[in-house]
Write an enzyme that holds these catalytic residues in place. Structure first.
Site, PDB file in Angstrom:
ATOM      1  N   THR A 205      46.676  32.178  38.594  1.00 26.79           N
ATOM      2  CA  THR A 205      46.939  31.205  37.529  1.00 26.79           C
ATOM      3  C   THR A 205      45.728  30.995  36.612  1.00 26.79           C
ATOM      4  O   THR A 205      44.578  31.103  37.048  1.00 26.79           O
ATOM      5  CB  THR A 205      47.324  29.850  38.167  1.00 26.79           C
TER       6      THR A 205
ATOM      7  N   GLU B  50      44.716  28.265  35.830  1.00 26.03           N
ATOM      8  CA  GLU B  50      43.976  27.119  36.365  1.00 26.03           C
ATOM      9  C   GLU B  50      42.681  27.557  37.054  1.00 26.03           C
ATOM     10  O   GLU B  50      41.768  26.761  37.232  1.00 26.03           O
ATOM     11  CB  GLU B  50      44.848  26.326  37.347  1.00 26.03           C
TER      12      GLU B  50
ATOM     13  N   TYR C 135      44.705  22.282  43.722  1.00 23.32           N
ATOM     14  CA  TYR C 135      45.616  23.411  43.473  1.00 23.32           C
ATOM     15  C   TYR C 135      44.819  24.652  43.073  1.00 23.32           C
ATOM     16  O   TYR C 135      44.981  25.737  43.638  1.00 23.32           O
ATOM     17  CB  TYR C 135      46.608  23.035  42.361  1.00 23.32           C
TER      18      TYR C 135
ATOM     19  N   LYS D 122      44.274  28.224  44.997  1.00 22.81           N
ATOM     20  CA  LYS D 122      44.677  29.484  44.361  1.00 22.81           C
ATOM     21  C   LYS D 122      43.496  30.448  44.222  1.00 22.81           C
ATOM     22  O   LYS D 122      43.680  31.658  44.165  1.00 22.81           O
ATOM     23  CB  LYS D 122      45.293  29.191  42.982  1.00 22.81           C
TER      24      LYS D 122
HETATM   25  P1  NAP Z   1      57.989  26.360  41.039  1.00 21.33           P
HETATM   26  O1  NAP Z   1      59.147  26.293  40.089  1.00 21.33           O
HETATM   27  O2  NAP Z   1      57.317  25.106  41.457  1.00 21.33           O
HETATM   28  O3  NAP Z   1      58.524  27.127  42.351  1.00 21.33           O
HETATM   29  C1  NAP Z   1      57.779  27.130  43.534  1.00 21.33           C
HETATM   30  C2  NAP Z   1      58.582  27.823  44.605  1.00 21.33           C
HETATM   31  O4  NAP Z   1      57.831  27.818  45.826  1.00 21.33           O
HETATM   32  C3  NAP Z   1      59.939  27.150  44.924  1.00 21.33           C
HETATM   33  O5  NAP Z   1      60.874  28.140  45.241  1.00 21.33           O
HETATM   34  C4  NAP Z   1      59.599  26.349  46.176  1.00 21.33           C
HETATM   35  O6  NAP Z   1      60.722  26.084  46.990  1.00 21.33           O
HETATM   36  C5  NAP Z   1      58.658  27.319  46.865  1.00 21.33           C
HETATM   37  N1  NAP Z   1      57.837  26.674  47.892  1.00 21.33           N
HETATM   38  C6  NAP Z   1      57.032  25.595  47.769  1.00 21.33           C
HETATM   39  N2  NAP Z   1      56.450  25.305  48.946  1.00 21.33           N
HETATM   40  C7  NAP Z   1      56.898  26.217  49.838  1.00 21.33           C
HETATM   41  C8  NAP Z   1      56.690  26.433  51.223  1.00 21.33           C
HETATM   42  N3  NAP Z   1      55.891  25.639  51.953  1.00 21.33           N
HETATM   43  N4  NAP Z   1      57.307  27.479  51.830  1.00 21.33           N
HETATM   44  C9  NAP Z   1      58.155  28.277  51.119  1.00 21.33           C
HETATM   45  N5  NAP Z   1      58.415  28.108  49.804  1.00 21.33           N
HETATM   46  C10 NAP Z   1      57.788  27.092  49.178  1.00 21.33           C
HETATM   47  O7  NAP Z   1      56.861  27.331  40.486  1.00 21.33           O
HETATM   48  P2  NAP Z   1      56.945  28.440  39.305  1.00 21.33           P
HETATM   49  O8  NAP Z   1      56.656  27.773  38.017  1.00 21.33           O
HETATM   50  O9  NAP Z   1      58.164  29.235  39.500  1.00 21.33           O
HETATM   51  O10 NAP Z   1      55.655  29.307  39.647  1.00 21.33           O
HETATM   52  C11 NAP Z   1      55.725  30.414  40.531  1.00 21.33           C
HETATM   53  C12 NAP Z   1      54.335  30.706  41.071  1.00 21.33           C
HETATM   54  O11 NAP Z   1      53.462  31.032  39.997  1.00 21.33           O
HETATM   55  C13 NAP Z   1      53.662  29.568  41.804  1.00 21.33           C
HETATM   56  O12 NAP Z   1      52.873  30.131  42.830  1.00 21.33           O
HETATM   57  C14 NAP Z   1      52.758  28.924  40.782  1.00 21.33           C
HETATM   58  O13 NAP Z   1      51.676  28.284  41.399  1.00 21.33           O
HETATM   59  C15 NAP Z   1      52.336  30.149  39.995  1.00 21.33           C
HETATM   60  N6  NAP Z   1      52.032  29.953  38.579  1.00 21.33           N
HETATM   61  C16 NAP Z   1      52.898  29.297  37.768  1.00 21.33           C
HETATM   62  C17 NAP Z   1      52.636  29.192  36.415  1.00 21.33           C
HETATM   63  C18 NAP Z   1      53.582  28.497  35.472  1.00 21.33           C
HETATM   64  O14 NAP Z   1      53.169  28.148  34.362  1.00 21.33           O
HETATM   65  N7  NAP Z   1      54.846  28.335  35.840  1.00 21.33           N
HETATM   66  C19 NAP Z   1      51.467  29.767  35.884  1.00 21.33           C
HETATM   67  C20 NAP Z   1      50.610  30.466  36.743  1.00 21.33           C
HETATM   68  C21 NAP Z   1      50.911  30.558  38.092  1.00 21.33           C
HETATM   69  P3  NAP Z   1      61.669  24.780  46.752  1.00 21.33           P
HETATM   70  O15 NAP Z   1      62.636  25.187  45.678  1.00 21.33           O
HETATM   71  O16 NAP Z   1      62.285  24.595  48.086  1.00 21.33           O
HETATM   72  O17 NAP Z   1      60.767  23.657  46.337  1.00 21.33           O
HETATM   73  O1  F7E Z   2      50.413  19.840  32.578  1.00 20.79           O
HETATM   74  C1  F7E Z   2      48.955  17.133  30.568  1.00 20.79           C
HETATM   75  C2  F7E Z   2      48.295  17.427  31.892  1.00 20.79           C
HETATM   76  O2  F7E Z   2      51.788  19.657  34.635  1.00 20.79           O
HETATM   77  C3  F7E Z   2      49.929  20.393  31.379  1.00 20.79           C
HETATM   78  C4  F7E Z   2      51.633  24.709  36.652  1.00 20.79           C
HETATM   79  O3  F7E Z   2      52.714  25.597  36.490  1.00 20.79           O
HETATM   80  O4  F7E Z   2      50.517  25.615  34.728  1.00 20.79           O
HETATM   81  C5  F7E Z   2      51.022  24.414  35.283  1.00 20.79           C
HETATM   82  O5  F7E Z   2      49.972  23.463  35.459  1.00 20.79           O
HETATM   83  C6  F7E Z   2      48.945  19.442  30.742  1.00 20.79           C
HETATM   84  C7  F7E Z   2      47.894  18.881  31.714  1.00 20.79           C
HETATM   85  O6  F7E Z   2      50.997  21.940  33.806  1.00 20.79           O
HETATM   86  C8  F7E Z   2      51.478  14.620  31.191  1.00 20.79           C
HETATM   87  O7  F7E Z   2      47.198  16.534  32.123  1.00 20.79           O
HETATM   88  C9  F7E Z   2      49.872  14.926  29.771  1.00 20.79           C
HETATM   89  O8  F7E Z   2      46.626  18.977  31.134  1.00 20.79           O
HETATM   90  O9  F7E Z   2      52.759  20.772  32.594  1.00 20.79           O
HETATM   91  P1  F7E Z   2      51.591  20.508  33.423  1.00 20.79           P
HETATM   92  P2  F7E Z   2      49.570  22.423  34.335  1.00 20.79           P
HETATM   93  O10 F7E Z   2      48.820  21.343  35.016  1.00 20.79           O
HETATM   94  O11 F7E Z   2      48.907  23.107  33.200  1.00 20.79           O
HETATM   95  C10 F7E Z   2      49.497  26.277  35.504  1.00 20.79           C
HETATM   96  C11 F7E Z   2      49.126  27.547  34.789  1.00 20.79           C
HETATM   97  C12 F7E Z   2      49.889  26.474  36.923  1.00 20.79           C
HETATM   98  O12 F7E Z   2      49.464  27.410  37.563  1.00 20.79           O
HETATM   99  C13 F7E Z   2      50.596  25.337  37.585  1.00 20.79           C
HETATM  100  O13 F7E Z   2      51.299  25.799  38.752  1.00 20.79           O
HETATM  101  O14 F7E Z   2      49.673  18.319  30.256  1.00 20.79           O
HETATM  102  N1  F7E Z   2      49.888  15.993  30.606  1.00 20.79           N
HETATM  103  N2  F7E Z   2      50.828  14.072  30.124  1.00 20.79           N
HETATM  104  C14 F7E Z   2      50.872  15.847  31.484  1.00 20.79           C
HETATM  105  N3  F7E Z   2      51.297  16.647  32.495  1.00 20.79           N
HETATM  106  C15 F7E Z   2      52.374  16.212  33.217  1.00 20.79           C
HETATM  107  N4  F7E Z   2      52.847  17.005  34.211  1.00 20.79           N
HETATM  108  N5  F7E Z   2      52.986  15.020  32.968  1.00 20.79           N
HETATM  109  C16 F7E Z   2      52.580  14.178  31.960  1.00 20.79           C
HETATM  110  O15 F7E Z   2      53.146  13.112  31.757  1.00 20.79           O
END
Ligand code: NAP
Ligand code: F7E
Length: 345
Positions: free
Chosen positions: A132, A134, A156, A160
């Protein structure tokens, strides 16, 4: 027929990746967690009855915290490709549940890699780790690429970072085809409700339909490089098809603030916002009606924040031919259209 094993198959990315791989002719195997309600809305449309022959979509109960089930599943399935997408993926919540986040997001990865190694799947199985942006955290360099130093800012990101390095280590130590996709934020109508983009579009739709009055947010001035999830899952597959295991940044190269996203989402329903005040007293007013429609709730602030991220995906473009198709404004349109449709009822 190639077999893929996906952890996190019920999540945003897992569901799009399943569709993508099924359409490519793969057999798709996924791990799901037991929950008291059997609704997995993102993958319900892919479910196939176990009694029907010729199916290509298989689900198994398991958990990233349970090594024995991970070993048994990999031994049984013997997949050609593993996509490790399972995670406690919410940054804010990782401050509330740091130990659990480490168990799933860091230890979960070593459980999978150890299973590949000890089951001797190293010659037959490729491994993708969902890394990620992050990891870059408080990055000193803009934009961030594969060479930018990491500076994690949350439990987190710290979990990671372990997974990133253990993936690199198993590649170097044991010659496993183990890769990291360092993906910047990617969104879609299937995004979890508490991530900021999805929360904004749903609240804007509710305010537009007079079902809600106020959108409560945290820090409005952070910037993110937001892409479209279906584009990003394609990069995961491309990374595993590349001739050798390498790590890739996947991003759009454009960064925007949460404030800008809020303004554009309201604009989509012809509401113009005027900002007044500062800090936690800042408010967003509907210019036409004078109503307060955005307020700050400090709960959403993070103990340590990542102020700005923007990625440089030129390596991915050059080596695996990946480029984002959907850009920022189009993403807002896709998400707003979906929110207006689903929140009307
Ligand atoms: P998400 O919608 O939160 O999905 C997470 C998945 O992991 C869900 O299927 C969840 O199952 C499963 N999970 C959570 N805890 C688990 C456990 N203890 N054992 C087995 N399964 C578990 O995340 P996403 O946005 O699809 O992201 C996919 C991956 O990419 C994650 O690893 C995330 O950290 C990473 N990532 C995401 C982004 C982004 O912007 N979306 C960017 C960079 C990296 P349930 O449905 O049961 O909760
Ligand atoms: O926040 C700000 C918050 O929770 C984005 C995950 O998929 O992407 C995701 O992480 C920004 C942050 O995503 C609210 O402070 C303001 O700066 O949508 P977010 P994230 O933290 O960037 C990365 C790449 C991953 O890997 C993660 O798994 O928005 N913010 N106000 C807020 N964020 C939330 N959630 N809620 C608010 O009300």
């Amino acid at each position: 027929m190639k077999k893929a094993f996906i952890t996190g198959i019920s999540g945003q990315d897992g569901s799009y990746l399943s569709e993508f791989l099924l359409q490519k002719g793969y057999e798709v195997h996924g791990m799901i967690r037991r929950s008291s309600l059997e609704t997995r809305t993102r993958i319900d449309h892919l479910y196939q009855d176990p009694h029907v022959s010729g199916r290509r979509f298989f689900l198994y109960y398991g958990d990233m915290t349970d090594s024995s089930c991970i070993f048994q599943l990999l031994n049984k399935i013997q997949p050609n490709e593993i996509y490790n997408l399972a995670a406690q993926s919410h940054v804010r919540i990782s401050f509330e549940n740091p130990e659990y986040t480490a168990n799933v997001d860091a230890m979960g990865t070593i459980r999978l890699l150890e299973a590949i190694r000890t089951l001797r799947l190293d010659k037959t199985t490729k491994f993708y780790q969902a890394s990620t942006s992050e990891l870059f955290g408080r990055a000193k360099k803009m934009p961030q690429n594969e060479k930018t130093p990491f500076c994690p800012r949350s439990p987190y990101a710290a979990a990671k970072i372990y997974s990133y390095w253990i993936t690199v280590n198993y590649r170097e130590a044991y010659n496993i085809f183990a890769t990291n996709g360092i993906l910047f934020n990617h969104e879609s109508p299937r995004r979890g409700d508490s991530f900021v983009t999805k929360k904004i579009v749903q609240n804007v739709a509710d305010i537009y339909y007079n079902k809600a009055n106020t959108l409560y947010l945290g820090n409005l001035d952070v910037s993110r490089d937001w892409g479209y999830a279906p584009d990003y899952v394609e990069s995961m597959w491309k990374i595993l098809q590349y001739e050798k295991p390498e790590d890739f940044v996947i991003a759009t190269g454009e960064t925007n603030t949460v404030r800008d996203f809020v303004e554009k989402a309201f604009k989509y329903v012809n509401i113009e916002i005027e900002w007044q005040g500062k800090g936690i007293d800042e408010i967003g007013i509907d210019k036409k009606t004078g109503k307060i429609i955005v307020k700050i709730d400090p709960w959403y602030f993070r103990p340590t924040e990542v102020d700005i991220l923007v990625g440089d995906a030129s390596k991915a473009k050059k080596l695996i031919g990946w480029e984002p198709k959907v850009k920022y404004e189009e993403l807002i349109k896709i998400m707003m259209e979906d929110a207006l449709k689903t929140r009307r009822l």
